[in-house]
Scaffold this active site. Structure first.
Site, mmCIF file in Angstrom:
data_model
loop_
_atom_site.group_PDB
_atom_site.id
_atom_site.type_symbol
_atom_site.label_atom_id
_atom_site.label_comp_id
_atom_site.label_asym_id
_atom_site.label_seq_id
_atom_site.Cartn_x
_atom_site.Cartn_y
_atom_site.Cartn_z
ATOM 1 N N GLY A 44 0.795 -1.229 0.000
ATOM 2 C CA GLY A 44 0.000 0.000 0.000
ATOM 3 C C GLY A 44 0.818 1.264 0.000
ATOM 4 N N GLU A 83 -5.890 -7.684 -6.559
ATOM 5 C CA GLU A 83 -5.451 -7.538 -5.175
ATOM 6 C C GLU A 83 -4.291 -6.551 -5.100
ATOM 7 O OE1 GLU A 83 -4.317 -11.201 -3.295
ATOM 8 O OE2 GLU A 83 -3.482 -10.110 -1.579
ATOM 9 N N LEU A 84 -4.445 -5.520 -4.322
ATOM 10 C CA LEU A 84 -3.434 -4.451 -4.239
ATOM 11 C C LEU A 84 -2.054 -5.009 -3.870
ATOM 12 C CD1 LEU A 84 -2.845 -1.368 -4.286
ATOM 13 C CD2 LEU A 84 -3.280 -1.380 -1.823
ATOM 14 N N ASP A 85 -1.079 -4.771 -4.732
ATOM 15 C CA ASP A 85 0.307 -5.222 -4.515
ATOM 16 C C ASP A 85 0.399 -6.724 -4.264
ATOM 17 O OD1 ASP A 85 1.110 -2.571 -4.768
ATOM 18 O OD2 ASP A 85 0.916 -2.183 -2.628
ATOM 19 N N GLY A 86 -0.595 -7.461 -4.782
ATOM 20 C CA GLY A 86 -0.645 -8.890 -4.514
ATOM 21 C C GLY A 86 -0.368 -9.760 -5.731
#
EC number: 3.5.1.10
Lengths: 284, 284, 284, 284
Positions: C201, C226-229
């Protein structure tokens, strides 16, 4: 010749360095090392200083007393003064993994570590032969769900009896009870087999494998009540690829763990670590 | 507020640190950074100190004069005192390779470098458009077998005219004449594309390929009369394998050269480098 | 001479390699590179192969058709065949940070990147002059709370119009809408300024500073919902100390970000990355 | 199930890979690993392949015979075929330094090394207790100016008697005679305590200190008649500063030496190293 190490932590304000170096000069000491750090946001001052005193009449206790009244009380310092003659006493807690144990004892044997190891504690008997080979007393204190308090009490008795200064968990694999953490604040060093704060808790190599990271790490930190959340002393990493299985990661990680833990132990034993705000200042 | 940086080099003897910090205190300065190093074998003392003076009447020149008579003459110091306001002036010498040029100018543009670049000198016209884009004056001074002395004379005139403090050879690819080295001792920074002292001289990537090394490097050093033999400021390395061709090594090396040279330039511009015995002391 | 790259992914079973290499031989191709990986736990097979065809009558389309019926259908392969002549087209999304932009365009200019950059998109006008210098069309598409869908529509039109193959977010700082991710699965490359999965994040350098880590990192990954996933392509790290402030971390991080993103772009453009189970297989 | 490893080296020409993989398929083997490298300048082809044979009637000797006539003779291959069941036998030569010895024996004990250590040879008695602890036979063969030939003869007898496949010099500190090098070409692994080709010969840490390098290294290589000039298997480095004394470099170097030598031993024991033109091809 006497040699001492001074660690100072206080609020930053003018003239601390001049006052301290002056004090050393007046006591006929020669400063052979000085390093300092100011956290300008928090306004915190840290200093590490080594000084030699050739005068035969030098007395460390008198020096400490004078330091306290002349400097420490005025600047409201947290401070510690160590004689370089007094090696810290380290208790080694182990379980079934032998790689950190071999590594630390090998370095101890070769004179690389500036400390004493009065004994080894383990919750298993497996590694007793290694302790025997290196001629270090080995205490087997089993830890079960039901005997945790008794085990901790036994351990604490041993620690006190031998005047232990700090504890190293060389892959000990057990949660340290609050009672022991409170007795040894910022004096219990753990090695966690991940690049913290990634992969906190159990089985970090499995988690690293699942996430598909390209680099794995190891972290040595002081133990606090928050799991794997204490002040970080040292970290290191190594590259991995998709072709590395979990056992490969574990094998590569062993080399990291050994070196990271050994470095952290050396820094601590050489009084090069200061702690504040759950972080470390390392004077290396 | 005035801020100054002091660099000191002298024979080690007792009380240097106390004397200097005392002197700062008496001048109502607050020390915000102090680091020191003693080469105990050679008995050489080095110190770097940053101090702030809030008093409006503070005068750097008067301070320097007082420092000289009170301290420097007595301890037989080599010393330099810089005001943090005065940014050093750097001349950039380039040839046909653009990677270090782009890298340095990008950092310069973003404010990362604490220096000024009054002009760029090149023996070729190829990279003039880049200088133009970054709005930095570009002087084309061709260098041939026959005009070496004239070229050096032209260069030296430009350097003096602009009050240049140090020179950076960003893959300039020309031997620097003794006359210029003598005028700028330990003030000409070169980037050599190998891990010195391995692979001195021309075509180091070809030599590295031939030797089958598993790691290649880059080295930034001050230029002396001995080819690639000057004091090393910074080095870095990267892994290679049998599968890397010479062009691969050159491409990977470019990234090393950029970062190593940029780091060396920053260290020099921030007055963090001291030189003795053909080696550097880096206060970082 | 024709040169093609083949990527294969299927369930592992005997004789895949022999069947494929045989097929190449029968088509009079010469294999110049072969690498393969078997995930033995998941029983997944991956292969990357480069082959040269000197026969003038060789036709890539006919070869593909034959490959499909002779091999791909039988082994139930996911596969791709690229002609080495066709360079992938990359769209560059930027915002206000220029370091990754300078770095990529410098490499592009020097011929280091095997791709084409038809245009640059930015939500701000600040970096237009850099695009102009490198003579690459620049589209300013502002993104606000209210126009997100319109902006995405504009972007998608540009992407399709120019036949873009993959997108690079060079510190673009905006969430990519699901519609675009679905259109470009595992084809949008982001650079995140932390060692993922640590510090997901916003403001990872601030979090790293607060946690007191001794090493910071950067991670390039494919964008998923998925954020930064998403699947990690490349990571790198650098050491920091207690003395590094947040701006110091940001400055040191810039160098990491540049190199990690450039490496990820090169791997993708050279068709060396395969994705499964949210992880990458990198044939380098 | 039988598992074999095949190493191939020959001039590059079309269809080698297809021919080999076909041959495996016809023998009902399943290829679980294949890697290849072509030196396009020298036109040399290298391949490493692992294959499993589930058929009970599989016979390694018959397979080898068939491989020779069907493939090796036709392509003029240099080749080796190993059964994964046969662990290579390694002789350990040591002197007075114990760090590499502890490290290798620790790994051996934990099952990390895929090899057997029938005995240890030393020219000094000092480390016999370590060999005893690990229950490995220890032969003390003193080496003096006058008995070099006799010592070598004794060593060679032991090597032959135990069917030794390769020799590891774990800081053995003696020149290996030509007679032994000729008997074990590219089978004697040395660890040199510098980043070769820098600092060849004796006392490299002293030379590194004198030159003021910012990074030191260690190199593992095969022993040839040229001092420290043999094919490099593995290298690694670590950062140092002006503040590190020679004993500091030696201590830091020990950690490098251990890891570099262990990695080289693993690569060799796993048959992942091929040698040509005084360089190594590493299939890892």
């Amino acid at each position: 010749m006497n040699k001492i190490t001074i660690l100072i932590h206080c609020k930053d304000r003018p003239n601390i360095i001049a006052s301290v170096t002056n004090f050393i000069a007046k006591n006929e000491g020669n400063i052979v090392y000085i390093d300092q750090f100011v956290d300008r946001e928090q306004n915190e001052f840290f200093m590490r200083l080594e000084s030699e005193f050739t005068d035969e009449s030098f007395c460390t206790e008198a020096f400490k007393e004078s330091f306290k009244t002349t400097l420490a009380d005025i600047f409201k310092m947290k401070w510690r003064i160590y004689s370089s003659e007094s090696k810290p006493k380290m208790a080694l807690f182990i379980s079934k993994y032998d790689h950190c144990l071999y590594d630390l004892l090998g370095r101890y044997n070769s004179g690389e570590l500036n400390l004493e190891i009065p004994f080894i504690i383990s919750n298993h008997k497996d590694l007793k032969p290694i302790a025997d080979n290196f001629k270090i007393p080995f205490y087997h204190i089993p830890v079960t769900k039901d005997n945790k308090e008794d085990a901790a009490k036994n351990q604490l008795e041993l620690l006190e009896e031998h005047g232990i200064n700090f504890i190293v968990l060389a892959r000990y694999m057990q949660i340290i009870p609050k009672s022991m953490i409170d007795k040894y604040p910022n004096k219990i060093i753990n090695i966690h087999h991940s690049f913290l704060p990634a992969f906190i808790g159990a089985k970090p190599y499995h988690s690293a494998f699942k996430r598909g990271v390209k680099i794995i790490g190891a972290t040595s930190h002081y133990v606090t009540e928050e799991l794997d959340g204490g002040p970080i002393i040292e970290q290191d990493v190594t590259r991995v690829t998709h072709a590395h299985s979990i056992p490969d990661l574990i094998a590569k990680g062993r080399d990291l763990e050994k070196i990271v833990l050994a470095n952290a132990v050396k820094l601590h034993a050489d009084r090069k670590v200061m702690v504040y705000n759950n972080k470390t200042v390392i004077f290396s």
